[in-house]
Write a protein that holds these residues in place. Structure first.
Motif, PDB file in Angstrom:
ATOM      1  N   LYS A  46      49.317  35.014 141.154  1.00 56.17           N
ATOM      2  CA  LYS A  46      49.676  35.710 142.391  1.00 56.17           C
ATOM      3  C   LYS A  46      50.180  34.727 143.430  1.00 56.17           C
ATOM      4  CE  LYS A  46      47.828  38.798 145.928  1.00 56.17           C
ATOM      5  NZ  LYS A  46      46.642  39.526 146.422  1.00 56.17           N
ATOM      6  N   HIS A  47      49.493  33.570 143.494  1.00 54.25           N
ATOM      7  CA  HIS A  47      49.903  32.533 144.447  1.00 54.25           C
ATOM      8  C   HIS A  47      51.295  32.018 144.110  1.00 54.25           C
ATOM      9  CE1 HIS A  47      49.661  29.114 147.131  1.00 54.25           C
ATOM     10  NE2 HIS A  47      49.954  28.320 146.116  1.00 54.25           N
ATOM     11  N   ASN A  48      51.556  31.744 142.840  1.00 51.70           N
ATOM     12  CA  ASN A  48      52.876  31.258 142.435  1.00 51.70           C
ATOM     13  C   ASN A  48      53.960  32.293 142.706  1.00 51.70           C
ATOM     14  OD1 ASN A  48      51.744  28.867 141.561  1.00 51.70           O
ATOM     15  ND2 ASN A  48      51.503  29.555 139.441  1.00 51.70           N
ATOM     16  N   TRP A  49      53.618  33.562 142.468  1.00 51.64           N
ATOM     17  CA  TRP A  49      54.581  34.631 142.709  1.00 51.64           C
ATOM     18  C   TRP A  49      54.932  34.729 144.186  1.00 51.64           C
ATOM     19  CZ3 TRP A  49      53.682  39.338 145.393  1.00 51.64           C
ATOM     20  CH2 TRP A  49      54.737  40.255 145.314  1.00 51.64           C
ATOM     21  N   ARG A  50      53.934  34.650 145.055  1.00 47.21           N
ATOM     22  CA  ARG A  50      54.180  34.725 146.497  1.00 47.21           C
ATOM     23  C   ARG A  50      54.919  33.487 146.989  1.00 47.21           C
ATOM     24  NH1 ARG A  50      49.005  36.395 149.917  1.00 47.21           N
ATOM     25  NH2 ARG A  50      50.576  36.096 151.549  1.00 47.21           N
ATOM     26  N   THR A  51      54.568  32.326 146.405  1.00 46.84           N
ATOM     27  CA  THR A  51      55.240  31.091 146.792  1.00 46.84           C
ATOM     28  C   THR A  51      56.723  31.139 146.439  1.00 46.84           C
ATOM     29  OG1 THR A  51      53.202  29.824 146.447  1.00 46.84           O
ATOM     30  CG2 THR A  51      55.280  28.589 146.478  1.00 46.84           C
ATOM     31  N   LYS A  52      57.022  31.575 145.235  1.00 53.92           N
ATOM     32  CA  LYS A  52      58.416  31.679 144.811  1.00 53.92           C
ATOM     33  C   LYS A  52      59.177  32.673 145.673  1.00 53.92           C
ATOM     34  CE  LYS A  52      61.839  30.681 142.108  1.00 53.92           C
ATOM     35  NZ  LYS A  52      62.459  29.341 142.157  1.00 53.92           N
ATOM     36  N   LEU A  53      58.548  33.804 145.980  1.00 50.91           N
ATOM     37  CA  LEU A  53      59.177  34.820 146.824  1.00 50.91           C
ATOM     38  C   LEU A  53      59.441  34.269 148.217  1.00 50.91           C
ATOM     39  CD1 LEU A  53      60.073  37.800 146.915  1.00 50.91           C
ATOM     40  CD2 LEU A  53      57.768  38.363 147.718  1.00 50.91           C
ATOM     41  N   HIS A  54      58.490  33.494 148.731  1.00 52.01           N
ATOM     42  CA  HIS A  54      58.650  32.889 150.056  1.00 52.01           C
ATOM     43  C   HIS A  54      59.817  31.911 150.075  1.00 52.01           C
ATOM     44  CE1 HIS A  54      57.834  29.849 153.187  1.00 52.01           C
ATOM     45  NE2 HIS A  54      57.392  30.874 153.884  1.00 52.01           N
ATOM     46  N   GLU A  55      59.949  31.104 149.032  1.00 46.64           N
ATOM     47  CA  GLU A  55      61.036  30.133 148.957  1.00 46.64           C
ATOM     48  C   GLU A  55      62.391  30.826 148.920  1.00 46.64           C
ATOM     49  OE1 GLU A  55      60.263  27.727 145.585  1.00 46.64           O
ATOM     50  OE2 GLU A  55      58.667  26.560 146.541  1.00 46.64           O
ATOM     51  N   ILE A  56      62.475  31.942 148.203  1.00 45.77           N
ATOM     52  CA  ILE A  56      63.747  32.663 148.089  1.00 45.77           C
ATOM     53  C   ILE A  56      64.124  33.320 149.413  1.00 45.77           C
ATOM     54  CG2 ILE A  56      64.897  34.634 146.999  1.00 45.77           C
ATOM     55  CD1 ILE A  56      63.271  34.040 144.486  1.00 45.77           C
TER      56      ILE A  56
ATOM     57  N   THR B 224      67.318  26.050 148.226  1.00 42.88           N
ATOM     58  CA  THR B 224      67.419  26.278 146.784  1.00 42.88           C
ATOM     59  C   THR B 224      68.597  27.204 146.490  1.00 42.88           C
ATOM     60  OG1 THR B 224      65.948  28.206 146.901  1.00 42.88           O
ATOM     61  CG2 THR B 224      64.921  26.052 146.557  1.00 42.88           C
ATOM     62  N   PRO B 225      69.160  27.153 145.279  1.00 43.46           N
ATOM     63  CA  PRO B 225      70.288  28.042 144.938  1.00 43.46           C
ATOM     64  C   PRO B 225      69.946  29.521 145.118  1.00 43.46           C
ATOM     65  CG  PRO B 225      70.065  26.298 143.306  1.00 43.46           C
ATOM     66  CD  PRO B 225      68.874  26.196 144.197  1.00 43.46           C
TER      67      PRO B 225
ATOM     68  N   ASN C 174      65.766  20.159 157.073  1.00 39.12           N
ATOM     69  CA  ASN C 174      66.089  21.123 156.028  1.00 39.12           C
ATOM     70  C   ASN C 174      65.701  22.522 156.494  1.00 39.12           C
ATOM     71  OD1 ASN C 174      63.289  21.415 155.689  1.00 39.12           O
ATOM     72  ND2 ASN C 174      63.241  19.826 154.115  1.00 39.12           N
ATOM     73  N   THR C 175      65.807  23.488 155.603  1.00 37.02           N
ATOM     74  CA  THR C 175      65.509  24.870 155.986  1.00 37.02           C
ATOM     75  C   THR C 175      64.149  25.321 155.488  1.00 37.02           C
ATOM     76  OG1 THR C 175      66.559  25.754 153.989  1.00 37.02           O
ATOM     77  CG2 THR C 175      67.953  25.449 155.935  1.00 37.02           C
TER      78      THR C 175
ATOM     79  N   GLY D 175      50.062  21.891 159.923  1.00 38.66           N
ATOM     80  CA  GLY D 175      49.484  20.979 158.944  1.00 38.66           C
ATOM     81  C   GLY D 175      49.349  21.540 157.552  1.00 38.66           C
ATOM     82  N   CYS D 176      49.824  22.777 157.338  1.00 40.80           N
ATOM     83  CA  CYS D 176      49.747  23.381 156.010  1.00 40.80           C
ATOM     84  C   CYS D 176      50.701  22.667 155.064  1.00 40.80           C
ATOM     85  CB  CYS D 176      50.106  24.870 156.112  1.00 40.80           C
ATOM     86  SG  CYS D 176      50.033  25.745 154.540  1.00 40.80           S
ATOM     87  N   LYS D 177      50.309  22.527 153.799  1.00 44.43           N
ATOM     88  CA  LYS D 177      51.140  21.818 152.825  1.00 44.43           C
ATOM     89  C   LYS D 177      52.393  22.632 152.533  1.00 44.43           C
ATOM     90  CE  LYS D 177      51.101  19.685 148.240  1.00 44.43           C
ATOM     91  NZ  LYS D 177      51.708  18.446 148.750  1.00 44.43           N
ATOM     92  N   LEU D 178      53.554  21.939 152.559  1.00 45.19           N
ATOM     93  CA  LEU D 178      54.813  22.590 152.244  1.00 45.19           C
ATOM     94  C   LEU D 178      55.019  22.607 150.742  1.00 45.19           C
ATOM     95  CD1 LEU D 178      57.078  20.926 154.966  1.00 45.19           C
ATOM     96  CD2 LEU D 178      56.044  23.181 155.051  1.00 45.19           C
ATOM     97  N   HIS D 179      55.706  23.612 150.274  1.00 50.77           N
ATOM     98  CA  HIS D 179      55.953  23.731 148.824  1.00 50.77           C
ATOM     99  C   HIS D 179      57.277  23.084 148.480  1.00 50.77           C
ATOM    100  CE1 HIS D 179      52.557  26.438 148.485  1.00 50.77           C
ATOM    101  NE2 HIS D 179      53.026  27.133 149.512  1.00 50.77           N
TER     102      HIS D 179
END
Length: 291
Positions: free
Chosen positions: A6-16, A22-23, A262-263, A285-289
């Motif tokens: 779930k975390h990876n899914w939300r992280t990927k969605l956030h990046e997009i 990213t492309p 960057n963005t 201070g939250c870690k960036l992905h």
């Protein structure tokens, strides 16, 4: 394991959705901008009665398709961040909501679909895609120049207002009601329109003396336009020179060489403008992905 997925899914969605480095992020933002432009064009075409009568069904269906897409996007933006309320109450969050609900409101109240034109404000996201935020620092210098010039500009505007009142009163006495100068306020209005070289043409002097005075006002108008420009330009040049004379330290020189924005958008507080090599958010201070 389920929590990690779930975390990876939300992280990927956030990046997009929130990032354009990213492309897939760039593609998402480009598609979003195209959809916004298409929506604005549809609203503009709908306001043309002849076109709307002929293609009303097509326009209505197209607007509903885009509205549903924006609704899905809005929901995805909410669920892809940790602090959903912070996004909802943010500037872009409010704009995203206001640009989505008019079509739904039009089901109850007619005529509100024109408010969909608010979607034009969403085009501000182009600054993220083109990475123009780093160049907006110069706008601060311009704002400072305007702020430093505000006293001079206020005096200038006051002088122009006095001149407009004087010339307007003179034109009222020279032309009179029979030539359209029915009263002094209307004559002052004509003088301001003439001074600014707008010239609506709704009132025009008819007597030779009035036309001569109007000619002087028009010529004066061209000179008046240059004055505020010169005031602000002088302050801007002064600010630029003072910045240029300030000697930078070795540390500042190194920062200018290495800082590249960057963005990346923080998933926790939605802060942007991070350095390319940043590991943590500069605000919370939250870690960036990173990919």
């Amino acid at each position: 394991m389920e929590s990690t997925n779930k975390h990876n899914w939300r992280t990927k969605l956030h990046e997009i959705i929130y990032e354009a480095d990213t492309p897939t992020g760039k593609l998402f933002d480009v598609i979003l901008l195209v959809a916004i432009l298409a929506s604005i064009v549809l609203v503009m075409l709908e306001s043309v009665n002849s076109f709307d009568e002929k293609y009303h069904a097509v326009l209505d269906i197209s607007e509903w398709v885009i509205t549903i897409l924006f609704t899905i996007e809005y929901v995805l933006r909410i669920i892809s961040v940790k602090r959903s309320l912070k996004y909802i109450l943010s500037f872009y969050g409010v704009i995203d909501l206001l640009s989505t609900i008019p079509k739904y409101i039009s089901l109850i109240l007619g005529g509100t679909q024109a408010l969909i034109a608010l979607r034009a404000l969403r085009l501000l996201r182009v600054f993220r895609i083109l990475k123009l935020a780093r160049y907006l620092g110069a706008s601060n210098q311009l704002a400072s120049a305007i702020k430093a010039s505000r006293a001079k500009i206020a005096v200038f505007l006051f002088a122009v207002l006095i001149a407009a009142i004087i010339f307007g009163t003179i034109m009222y006495l020279v032309e009179g009601e029979e030539n359209g100068f029915a009263n002094i306020p209307k004559s002052v209005y004509w003088c301001i329109v003439t001074l600014t070289t707008v010239g609506f043409g709704d009132i025009a002097p008819q007597t030779p003396l009035g036309q001569f005075i109007a000619t002087l006002i028009m010529i004066l108008g061209y000179g008046i336009i240059a004055v505020p420009t010169g005031i602000v330009s002088a302050e801007y040049t002064k600010a630029s020179n003072s910045d240029g004379k300030r000697k930078l330290s070795d540390e500042e020189h190194e920062q200018l060489k290495t800082v590249v924005l960057n963005t990346q958008c923080c998933v926790n507080c939605l802060a942007e403008t991070h350095q390319d090599n940043a590991e943590y958010c500069h605000k919370c201070g939250c870690k960036l992905h990173h990919d």
